[in-house]
Design a protein around this motif. Structure first.
Motif, short mmCIF file in Angstrom:
data_model
loop_
_atom_site.label_atom_id
_atom_site.label_comp_id
_atom_site.label_asym_id
_atom_site.label_seq_id
_atom_site.Cartn_x
_atom_site.Cartn_y
_atom_site.Cartn_z
N PHE A 114 0.81 -1.21 0.00
CA PHE A 114 0.00 0.00 0.00
C PHE A 114 0.85 1.27 0.00
O PHE A 114 0.36 2.32 -0.41
CB PHE A 114 -0.98 -0.03 1.17
CG PHE A 114 -2.12 -0.99 0.93
CD1 PHE A 114 -3.14 -0.66 0.05
CD2 PHE A 114 -2.14 -2.23 1.53
CE1 PHE A 114 -4.17 -1.55 -0.20
CE2 PHE A 114 -3.16 -3.12 1.29
CZ PHE A 114 -4.19 -2.78 0.42
N ILE A 132 -1.97 1.26 4.76
CA ILE A 132 -0.51 1.14 4.92
C ILE A 132 -0.16 0.66 6.32
O ILE A 132 0.70 -0.21 6.50
CB ILE A 132 0.17 2.50 4.63
CG1 ILE A 132 0.15 2.80 3.13
CG2 ILE A 132 1.61 2.52 5.14
CD1 ILE A 132 0.58 4.20 2.77
N PHE A 158 1.09 1.53 -3.59
CA PHE A 158 -0.20 1.98 -4.11
C PHE A 158 -0.33 3.49 -3.98
O PHE A 158 -0.77 4.18 -4.91
CB PHE A 158 -1.32 1.28 -3.34
CG PHE A 158 -2.71 1.68 -3.75
CD1 PHE A 158 -3.33 1.08 -4.83
CD2 PHE A 158 -3.40 2.65 -3.05
CE1 PHE A 158 -4.61 1.45 -5.22
CE2 PHE A 158 -4.68 3.03 -3.43
CZ PHE A 158 -5.29 2.42 -4.51
N PHE A 159 0.07 4.02 -2.83
CA PHE A 159 0.00 5.46 -2.60
C PHE A 159 0.92 6.21 -3.57
O PHE A 159 0.53 7.22 -4.17
CB PHE A 159 0.38 5.77 -1.16
CG PHE A 159 0.36 7.24 -0.84
CD1 PHE A 159 -0.83 7.91 -0.65
CD2 PHE A 159 1.54 7.96 -0.76
CE1 PHE A 159 -0.85 9.26 -0.37
CE2 PHE A 159 1.53 9.31 -0.48
CZ PHE A 159 0.32 9.96 -0.29
N CYS A 184 -0.66 6.21 -7.03
CA CYS A 184 -1.76 7.17 -7.18
C CYS A 184 -1.22 8.58 -7.47
O CYS A 184 -1.84 9.34 -8.21
CB CYS A 184 -2.62 7.19 -5.92
SG CYS A 184 -3.71 5.76 -5.75
N SER A 196 -7.31 -4.18 4.14
CA SER A 196 -5.90 -4.56 4.04
C SER A 196 -5.51 -5.56 5.12
O SER A 196 -4.73 -6.48 4.85
CB SER A 196 -5.01 -3.31 4.13
OG SER A 196 -5.11 -2.69 5.39
N ALA A 216 -5.56 4.79 1.71
CA ALA A 216 -4.17 4.32 1.75
C ALA A 216 -3.57 4.52 3.14
O ALA A 216 -2.77 3.69 3.59
CB ALA A 216 -3.34 5.06 0.71
N GLY A 257 -10.01 1.08 4.76
CA GLY A 257 -8.67 0.66 4.35
C GLY A 257 -8.03 -0.25 5.37
O GLY A 257 -7.40 -1.26 5.04
N ARG A 306 -11.88 1.00 -5.08
CA ARG A 306 -10.66 1.68 -4.57
C ARG A 306 -9.53 1.37 -5.54
O ARG A 306 -8.67 0.55 -5.26
CB ARG A 306 -10.30 1.16 -3.17
CG ARG A 306 -11.22 1.66 -2.07
CD ARG A 306 -12.44 0.80 -1.88
NE ARG A 306 -12.09 -0.46 -1.23
CZ ARG A 306 -12.94 -1.46 -1.07
NH1 ARG A 306 -14.15 -1.38 -1.55
NH2 ARG A 306 -12.57 -2.56 -0.46
#
Length: 408
Positions: free
Chosen positions: A50, A338, A53-54, A57, A215, A334, A211, A392
């Motif tokens: 993640f 995370i 992922f951040f 983005c 996750s 996120a 999130g 998401r």
């Protein structure tokens, strides 16, 4: 016909990408445990995903604006293939964590490109059908990825990761070989986290909890499953049941969110999620069927929270803010995603498997309390936007859902 072919290429790329990337997290957890990684190190792999992922983005819209759709998609897919194949070259958890950053960037980047392409090709007449097929393909492939875990976990490590790498590379072919002209490069949304908080603190907090929940379950769930005695194939069904329950929840959640105060709907889903956490813990000793049923119920109760929160935030947004608001909500998602896998893995190592759902339950209890406080601070809701299922996936999803949100 050209439009149909273009969509078919995009949806096939989505399916292959999701089959590939959706299997990495559970396979990492099971393979890491087999290589004697600690539970904290396995949790760190989920958190690293993640982080990537951040970063994706933030970076993807900029790369898309620089090199265009096909080249950007190829770059992110190559990054994902490197991340997956790199697992076969080392058994060091730190190296695997860095490789998972690459896989997280791939997910955010590729979905940004696909959704940007879709946005440019859909019209008002095709938007609803295109988004409906897109959701079905995405959720169906995610479900298939979880069901693959039992097969992949029984293979030698190099072979399992090679299969995922092949699927990742195969996702390149439909999108890059389509003869349809690439769309114009879209205007990129800015990442303004303060926008979501200013429009609805409750929605921002709910997205963090969404999130945290998703996750924790998807990245650390394999550890939990192994601790309670599930086989590798059963762990795949356990994770698949969670996704299937979440998919089934979208219609009833939308019905409730469009008819009642969305704050009460959010509070209600979080409150019953506490019951879901308790049931999934107590079902551990009651047989495989009850464990799977509890997982599906848990997905049914927790999956819709993101979409309901997004709909509530959009109730307070202006039309020109919707794309940036969607990007801001992804930022908060996120934030929760995370931190959660590493924390829950440490808690499992210290207090045992039930600590995973105790942690999630505490998060939902906090959301219930915060929601009741916000009910007293803010009065009645404004005119509501239409509820839509909000994946998401990327900051550009806001463009695809903008007109749906403004439908009364």
């Amino acid at each position: 016909m050209r439009l149909a072919i273009s969509f078919a290429a995009l949806f096939l790329s989505v399916a292959l990408l999701q089959l590939s990337s959706g299997g990495v997290g559970p396979l990492d957890a099971l393979s890491g445990l087999a290589f004697n990684f600690s539970t904290a190190q396995v949790g760190l792999l989920g958190s690293a995903h993640f982080v990537g992922f951040f970063i994706g983005c933030w970076w993807a819209p900029r790369l898309l604006g620089s090199v265009g759709h096909s080249r950007a998609f190829a770059a992110f897919t190559a990054l994902g293939a490197i991340g997956m194949l790199g697992h076969t070259l080392s058994q060091n958890p730190t190296v695997w964590a860095l490789l998972r950053v690459a896989s997280g960037m791939t997910i955010a980047g590729c979905y940004t490109i696909i959704e940007g392409w879709l946005q440019a090709k859909v019209t008002n007449e095709t938007r609803g059908r295109a988004m409906g097929i897109y959701r079905i393909v995405d959720l169906g492939a995610s479900l298939g990825a979880q069901l693959m875990i039992g097969v992949l976990a029984g293979l030698p490590t190099y072979m399992a990761y090679n299969i995922l790498t092949l699927l990742c590379c195969a996702s390149l072919l439909p999108l890059t070989l389509t003869t349809v002209k690439q769309p114009e490069i879209p205007q990129n949304p800015r990442m303004r986290p303060a926008l979501a908080w200013s429009r609805s603190p409750l929605a921002a907090a709910a997205v963090v909890i969404a999130g945290l929940t998703a996750s924790s379950f998807r990245m650390v769930g394999p550890i939990y499953g192994q601790e309670i005695g599930l086989s590798a194939s059963d762990i795949g069904y356990f994770l698949a049941a969670f996704v299937a329950g979440g998919a089934l929840a979208q219609y009833p959640a939308g019905w409730l969110a469009d008819r009642y105060d969305r704050r009460w709907v959010l509070i209600a889903f979080s409150a019953v999620s506490l019951i879901g956490c308790a049931l999934i813990v107590y079902s551990a000793d009651l047989g495989r069927a009850l464990v799977m049923s509890a997982s599906a119920l848990f997905g049914f109760l927790t999956f819709p929270i993101y979409s309901v929160a997004a709909a509530h935030a959009h109730d307070f947004a202006k039309s020109e803010e919707r794309v940036e608001l969607s990007a801001a909500l992804l930022f908060y998602y996120a934030v929760g995603a995370i931190s959660a896998p590493y924390l829950t893995s440490v808690l499992i190592a210290t207090y045992g498997p039930p600590a995973l759902f105790t942690f999630i339950a505490v998060g939902h209890l906090g959301l219930v309390i915060f929601g009741l406080i916000r009910m007293r601070v803010r009065g009645t809701n404004p005119d509501r936007t239409a509820y839509v299922y909000a994946p998401r996936t990327s900051p550009l999803i806001g463009r695809l859902l903008r007109r749906s949100r403004e439908r009364r």
